[in-house]
Scaffold this active site. Structure first.
Site, PDB file in Angstrom:
ATOM      1  N   THR A   1      57.261  77.225  -3.295  1.00 34.67           N
ATOM      2  CA  THR A   1      56.609  77.628  -4.552  1.00 34.67           C
ATOM      3  C   THR A   1      57.586  78.372  -5.458  1.00 34.67           C
ATOM      4  O   THR A   1      57.675  78.117  -6.659  1.00 34.67           O
ATOM      5  CB  THR A   1      55.399  78.546  -4.226  1.00 34.67           C
ATOM      6  OG1 THR A   1      54.503  77.808  -3.402  1.00 34.67           O
ATOM      7  CG2 THR A   1      54.704  79.023  -5.473  1.00 34.67           C
TER       8      THR A   1
ATOM      9  N   LYS B   1      49.806  75.478 -10.378  1.00 37.06           N
ATOM     10  CA  LYS B   1      50.508  74.898  -9.220  1.00 37.06           C
ATOM     11  C   LYS B   1      49.691  73.774  -8.612  1.00 37.06           C
ATOM     12  O   LYS B   1      48.476  73.882  -8.482  1.00 37.06           O
ATOM     13  CB  LYS B   1      50.749  75.992  -8.179  1.00 37.06           C
ATOM     14  CG  LYS B   1      51.390  75.481  -6.895  1.00 37.06           C
ATOM     15  CD  LYS B   1      51.926  76.618  -6.048  1.00 37.06           C
ATOM     16  CE  LYS B   1      50.977  77.005  -4.953  1.00 37.06           C
ATOM     17  NZ  LYS B   1      51.506  78.075  -4.093  1.00 37.06           N
TER      18      LYS B   1
ATOM     19  N   GLY C   1      55.721  83.085  29.685  1.00 36.34           N
ATOM     20  CA  GLY C   1      55.211  83.156  28.311  1.00 36.34           C
ATOM     21  C   GLY C   1      53.947  83.991  28.164  1.00 36.34           C
ATOM     22  O   GLY C   1      53.562  84.332  27.043  1.00 36.34           O
ATOM     23  N   GLU C   2      53.292  84.328  29.281  1.00 35.13           N
ATOM     24  CA  GLU C   2      52.090  85.167  29.169  1.00 35.13           C
ATOM     25  C   GLU C   2      52.465  86.562  28.674  1.00 35.13           C
ATOM     26  O   GLU C   2      53.577  87.027  28.907  1.00 35.13           O
ATOM     27  CB  GLU C   2      51.413  85.312  30.546  1.00 35.13           C
ATOM     28  CG  GLU C   2      50.700  84.074  31.003  1.00 35.13           C
ATOM     29  CD  GLU C   2      50.035  84.270  32.362  1.00 35.13           C
ATOM     30  OE1 GLU C   2      50.021  85.409  32.879  1.00 35.13           O
ATOM     31  OE2 GLU C   2      49.550  83.266  32.911  1.00 35.13           O
TER      32      GLU C   2
HETATM   33  C1  R5P Z   1      49.501  80.156  -1.832  1.00 37.75           C
HETATM   34  O1  R5P Z   1      48.638  79.981  -2.679  1.00 37.75           O
HETATM   35  C2  R5P Z   1      50.225  81.455  -1.696  1.00 37.75           C
HETATM   36  O2  R5P Z   1      49.838  82.369  -2.658  1.00 37.75           O
HETATM   37  C3  R5P Z   1      51.719  81.249  -1.761  1.00 37.75           C
HETATM   38  O3  R5P Z   1      52.059  80.760  -3.047  1.00 37.75           O
HETATM   39  C4  R5P Z   1      52.165  80.272  -0.695  1.00 37.75           C
HETATM   40  O4  R5P Z   1      51.687  80.650   0.560  1.00 37.75           O
HETATM   41  C5  R5P Z   1      53.668  80.201  -0.693  1.00 37.75           C
HETATM   42  O5  R5P Z   1      54.057  79.247   0.245  1.00 37.75           O
HETATM   43  P1  R5P Z   1      55.500  78.597   0.175  1.00 37.75           P
HETATM   44  O6  R5P Z   1      56.492  79.704   0.128  1.00 37.75           O
HETATM   45  O7  R5P Z   1      55.587  77.800   1.454  1.00 37.75           O
HETATM   46  O8  R5P Z   1      55.530  77.724  -1.043  1.00 37.75           O
END
Ligand code: R5P
Length: 294
Positions: free
Chosen positions: A227, A193, A35-36
């Site tokens: 997201t 979000k 793995g190195e």
């Molecule tokens: C976070 O604020 C970034 O801008 C992305 O929204 C985030 O890294 C997306 O992560 P994931 O696809 O796991 O929801």
């Protein structure tokens, strides 16, 4: 300037070298059975200014160590300066101690890059949410490049969008949503979000005038896709038409790409800061321009 690239971005390195009418310098890197990592600079670098490209995706620790070995060897072999070009700069999210005892990984990585002799750092659309710039983290000069105009131009030229509106899934994505909307000549909206866990998020629209319209969702990173899948679910309920999903760094871990298509995206487009199935736009011209104007 001599252009060299670690194993995370050899193709990008060739493209950058080609844009600059030069060739890619020779680095050999391989892995031992235990793995190195092994790195050998196959060039005369003494007295040369070297640009060393290495992105830190999917195996960020391996790519980081490979960069450290290469930069340290370049320094040892007499390179005059080492410009580290890190298209996807990992560990940027942990830029402060959120819970007592946590390592501030972003700072540690920045210090390591400097300690092996890096004289300057370029990154592309780094995930900087709580700090104004990488200069707050690095003790060497930094430059932040953006590929969002190229990505947005690709979308404008390759998709026929009806009354489009750009959506950023969270507050931080406003910077990219604004640029994309300017290039598409349309309006943009930014959702709110709330992160519930590493894979779970909740997004809430701020406006709902998206019904019947085509959408471009843009973010900097797609990792698990949580997201974007959540955003697509909300958009669907609001009665949107076609949705193009775009991001700078398409990490797309686990089944993210499939999940995003299943959630209704008509296309997922990203750049080659992270090499994968969605990397349709190359950041090479942006990097080459930055090196030309250095
Ligand atoms: C976070 O604020 C970034 O801008 C992305 O929204 C985030 O890294 C997306 O992560 P994931 O696809 O796991 O929801």
């Amino acid at each position: 300037m001599l252009i060299m690239a670690g194993s995370s971005c050899r193709v990008l390195g060739v493209k950058v070298a080609r844009e600059l009418d030069t060739r890619l310098g020779d680095i050999d890197s391989k892995r031992f059975p235990d793995g190195e990592l092994y790195v050998r600079i196959g060039e005369e670098v003494s007295g040369q200014d070297v640009a060393l490209l290495q992105s830190m995706y999917l195996s960020p620790n391996d790519f980081l160590i490979e960069y450290l070995l290469a930069a340290d060897a370049l320094r040892d072999l007499g390179a005059r300066s080492i410009l580290g070009i890190i298209p996807y700069f990992a560990y940027a999210r942990q830029d402060r101690r959120f819970k007592p005892g946590e390592a501030i990984s972003c700072r540690t990585v920045a210090d390591l890059l400097r300690l092996v002799g890096t004289s300057e750092i370029y990154t592309v659309d780094a995930h900087l949410h709580r700090i104004r710039g990488l200069s707050e983290i690095f003790k060497i000069p930094t430059r932040e490049l953006t590929v969002v105009p190229l990505l947005s131009t690709y979308i404008r030229e390759n998709f026929r969008l009806e009354r489009p509106i750009v959506v950023g899934p969270d507050e931080e994505s406003e910077q990219w949503a604004r640029v994309t909307a300017e290039i598409l000549g349309c309006d943009y909206d930014v959702f709110e979000k709330r992160r519930l866990g590493p894979r779970e998020v909740e997004v809430t629209p701020r406006r709902s005038n998206v019904s019947g319209r085509d959408i471009v969702v843009i973010d900097d990173i797609i990792s698990t896709g949580g997201t974007i899948v959540e955003t697509l679910g909300v958009l669907k309920k609001l009665g949107v038409q076609k949705v193009v999903v775009a991001c700078v760094h398409p990490l797309l871990v686990e089944q993210a790409l499939a999940r995003i298509y299943e959630a209704g995206a008509c296309a997922v487009v990203g750049t080659d800061t992270v090499v994968g199935p969605a990397s349709v736009v190359s950041v090479a011209p942006v990097i080459a321009d930055a090196l030309r104007t250095k």
